[in-house]
Write an enzyme that holds these catalytic residues in place. Structure first.
Site, PDB file in Angstrom:
ATOM      1  N   CYS A  53       0.610  -0.838  -0.068  1.00 50.02           N
ATOM      2  CA  CYS A  53      -0.505   0.158  -0.104  1.00 50.02           C
ATOM      3  C   CYS A  53       0.640   0.844  -0.017  1.00 50.02           C
ATOM      4  CB  CYS A  53      -1.055  -0.522   1.137  1.00 50.02           C
ATOM      5  SG  CYS A  53      -2.379   0.825   1.260  1.00 50.02           S
ATOM      6  N   HIS A  82      -3.537  -4.988   0.420  1.00 51.29           N
ATOM      7  CA  HIS A  82      -3.125  -6.057   1.268  1.00 51.29           C
ATOM      8  C   HIS A  82      -3.620  -7.456   1.494  1.00 51.29           C
ATOM      9  CE1 HIS A  82      -4.096  -2.075   3.761  1.00 51.29           C
ATOM     10  NE2 HIS A  82      -4.451  -1.844   3.177  1.00 51.29           N
ATOM     11  N   GLU A 105      -2.005  -9.490   3.253  1.00 54.30           N
ATOM     12  CA  GLU A 105      -3.144  -9.696   4.512  1.00 54.30           C
ATOM     13  C   GLU A 105      -4.801  -9.444   4.966  1.00 54.30           C
ATOM     14  OE1 GLU A 105      -3.321  -5.400   5.741  1.00 54.30           O
ATOM     15  OE2 GLU A 105      -1.987  -6.788   4.922  1.00 54.30           O
TER      16      GLU A 105
END
Length: 364
Positions: A246, A331, A333
């Site tokens: 990001c 993202h 995660e």
């Protein structure tokens, strides 16, 4: 308790206030995720933003201790269409309203979130203020037009101290620009020995930690507001493998000589399709960003595009053709969102191993 949202273009919305009685202002953005409001509210990348959730019913599964992405949420406010005051879920410990009161975050419910979202899509990200009913929309709109919001978000949400999260594998230094807990969790699951450092840590101090790799995290705001970090990343390029997520993705681009630009209303949600140009695979991804790398600026940077957004064609991933470095705008995660791209942490591990082998060959 009636409360209103007033926008810089003169539009205003009247609804029911909930959460904190503290009234604040910020950029009004929208998130299209159907679940994950707790993670969204505690994502440091939303620092100083008033978040509108497009899914119509929010609060139905409550709040639990495990799903926070940060201890102290930095979001400026929350806007929903319908608030569920009595949550029902086996993990629920208290209500969304109670959480907002505890964290000092004001909320607004009962407005037409579809209309608000369409306004943001039409005019772009708008400055807004949550106000009591005695505020004059015309006066507040004029004040917002003259207001310049702070640009120190990374300074406020980055860790202030260096700390270690021990593991038995490769040492990875994580530069924290507003790191979500999920990034640390996935890095630990990959087996890394982790040292987290503040955004102000210079390159030489990072290299003195003898890292096998450096991970650049997500964070809020305009990447050009942290020129000291751009210089740090520039000094690290070629000396240690890098992985940017990001904001970290944008910083690798800037450090390589590319430029970034602000998007009209950004990408925020857990359902953004992305294509991996190297494999031809498609991923559903979690995203939260206002800025994107300008594709016209990549010439001569040593960067090539590895991922693109299906909806608008913007750059979603970069790989350096000379140095061991890669980055993604989304993202991996998740938290919240799909887990399609979590293997990118393993890809970083492989990059580190390959880099060590090349160094070994050079020294042989």
């Amino acid at each position: 308790m009636k409360r209103q949202l007033i926008l810089e273009n003169g539009a205003f919305f009247v609804g029911e206030g909930f959460g904190s009685s503290e009234l604040r202002q910020g950029e009004v953005v929208f998130n299209t995720g159907m679940t994950g409001y707790q993670e969204i509210l505690s994502d440091p990348s939303y620092c100083d933003q008033i978040v509108t959730l497009t899914y119509p019913l929010i609060g139905n599964y409550g709040i639990n201790r495990d799903d926070f992405e940060s201890i102290s949420p930095a979001v400026a406010g929350l806007i929903v269409k319908e608030l569920e005051q009595v949550p029902s879920h086996w993990r629920s410990e208290y209500s969304l309203h109670d959480m907002l009161v505890e964290k000092g975050i004001p909320g607004l419910a009962g407005i037409d979130t579809r209309r608000l979202t369409k306004l943001v899509r039409e005019f772009g990200t708008l400055k807004g203020r949550l106000c009591d009913m005695d505020a004059d929309p015309e006066r507040v709109a004029a004040e917002l037009c003259e207001t310049s919001f702070p640009t120190d978000q990374v300074f406020r949400v980055s860790t202030k101290v260096e700390y270690n999260s021990p593991g038995l594998g490769q040492r990875v230094v994580i530069m924290d620009f507003g790191m979500k807990k999920g990034i640390l969790r996935e890095a630990l699951k990959t087996g890394f020995d982790i040292v987290v450092v503040p955004h102000t840590t210079p390159a030489q101090a990072i290299l003195h930690l003898h890292p096998d790799g450096v991970l650049l995290t997500n964070g809020p705001g305009d990447p050009t507001d942290v020129p000291h970090v751009i210089e740090t990343v520039r000094e690290l390029l070629g000396k240690v493998p890098l992985f940017g997520i990001c904001l970290g993705h944008q910083l690798i681009a800037l450090a390589s000589g590319a430029t970034t630009k602000k998007m009209k209303f950004g990408h925020r949600g857990s359902n953004h399709p992305v294509k991996d140009l190297d494999t031809g695979r498609f991923y559903m991804t979690s995203q939260n960003h206002s800025y994107t790398v300008d594709p016209e600026s990549l010439s001569g940077t040593g960067l090539r595009v590895s991922h693109v957004a299906i909806n608008d064609g913007t750059i979603e991933g970069l790989k350096h053709t000379e140095f061991p470095a890669f980055s993604v705008q989304f993202h991996p995660e998740a938290s919240p969102g799909p887990e399609d791209s979590r293997p990118l942490f393993e890809e970083f591990k492989q990059l580190i191993e390959e880099s060590k082998k090349k160094v070994g060959v050079l020294h042989a």
